[in-house]
Scaffold this active site. Sequence first.
Site, PDB file in Angstrom:
ATOM      1  N   ASP A 195      -0.173   7.132  -3.494  1.00  0.00           N
ATOM      2  CA  ASP A 195      -1.351   6.849  -4.316  1.00  0.00           C
ATOM      3  C   ASP A 195      -1.644   7.957  -5.322  1.00  0.00           C
ATOM      4  O   ASP A 195      -1.841   7.696  -6.508  1.00  0.00           O
ATOM      5  CB  ASP A 195      -2.583   6.641  -3.427  1.00  0.00           C
ATOM      6  CG  ASP A 195      -2.662   5.234  -2.869  1.00  0.00           C
ATOM      7  OD1 ASP A 195      -1.802   4.404  -3.204  1.00  0.00           O
ATOM      8  OD2 ASP A 195      -3.589   4.952  -2.087  1.00  0.00           O
TER       9      ASP A 195
ATOM     10  N   HIS B 276       0.843  -1.182   0.000  1.00  0.00           N
ATOM     11  CA  HIS B 276       0.000   0.000   0.000  1.00  0.00           C
ATOM     12  C   HIS B 276       0.887   1.243   0.000  1.00  0.00           C
ATOM     13  O   HIS B 276       2.117   1.146   0.130  1.00  0.00           O
ATOM     14  CB  HIS B 276      -0.940  -0.001   1.205  1.00  0.00           C
ATOM     15  CG  HIS B 276      -2.152  -0.867   1.018  1.00  0.00           C
ATOM     16  ND1 HIS B 276      -3.125  -0.592   0.075  1.00  0.00           N
ATOM     17  CD2 HIS B 276      -2.535  -2.013   1.636  1.00  0.00           C
ATOM     18  CE1 HIS B 276      -4.065  -1.530   0.131  1.00  0.00           C
ATOM     19  NE2 HIS B 276      -3.726  -2.408   1.067  1.00  0.00           N
TER      20      HIS B 276
END
Length: 379
Positions: free
Chosen positions: A159, A129
Amino acid sequence: MGPLEGLRVVEIASVGPGPFAAMVLADLGAEVIRIDRPGGSSDLPMFPGLDLLNRGRRSAAIDLKHPDGVTTVLRLVEQADVLIEGFRPGVAERLGIGPEVCHTRNPGLVYGRMTGWGQDGPAADTAGHDIDFIAVAGALEPLGDPDRPPPSPINFIGDFGGGAMLLAFGIMAALWEKERSGKGQVVDAAMVDGAALITTMLHSHRAMGLWQDARGANLLDGAAPFYRTYQTADGRYVAVGALEPKFYAALLAGLGLADDDLPPQYDRDQWPELERRFDEAFRQRTRDEWAESFAGTDACVAPVLAPHEASGHPHLAARGTFIEVDGVLQPAPAPRFDRTPGGVSAPPPLPGAHTTGVLADWGFGPEDIEALRSGGAIA
């Protein structure tokens, strides 16, 4: 409709950076068709109609594990300029919609791939992540206080900054190159690469001897008393960024402090004392009182606003930085264009809400659509 009006994009549903990149393209006028799983997915938000990353496009529910579903997507690809997918490496190929197959159907297709580790390398097939990607890229270790572990800085850096924005930019670069070559190509956007790219200035400063390899010891990481945040009388915070001498002078004037009564601005040995004096001063008023006091000055002092407060800031309100769509407050499209402004054409769709309309608009006849539906390839 925006500067990307006429651009056709097929987005294979994913979460986080892929949808954000597609949102940016849709905000600027591209026609983006999101391919969702029939029946939804456990990966999707609990309230997909409020998932703002999916705004501005239509959704078609197509089963990529059904042979006719794959064929349907490939028919869409034949008419598209861009495809965006966020699978682990090899998954799109196993489904039958990998770059080689798609380029056979459409040699001019720009194939955008969004992953954390990239398409190759030892970690390419492993999970991760944002926090993992920025950790190994060197973008996490410099953050935070020196006597505490690095914080979890939300998923903005990997992200969205290092991932989605680099994917969107890479897609546009590939489209520009296609104008000359007539050929599409694969854009391998990896969050770990993008997060590393964001640290370029740090590496520059380190090469110059201007960066110490320790948290809270550098000009822009909280060590400098004139570039950090301070708590105010009401327990809130202001941000101070008065680096240059003229801005620093405005800061002192606003705080009611005299330069000759303070240590020199860039005397590092005296920074703890300078911080103490600033901290003492800022605790005398509330955040909003300081914001009003410094408004219109060049002191580089700003209130630290919560996300739900940002739309009320006078400057952002005047620019329309936030908008409401169907009663939901959200950031407006950016950047801005003087002739072809972007906009939010629609709120986030429910998965599969536009399947029939999308297929009809992209050349599928009523018999084709009914056969796909009855066969379970679409919903």
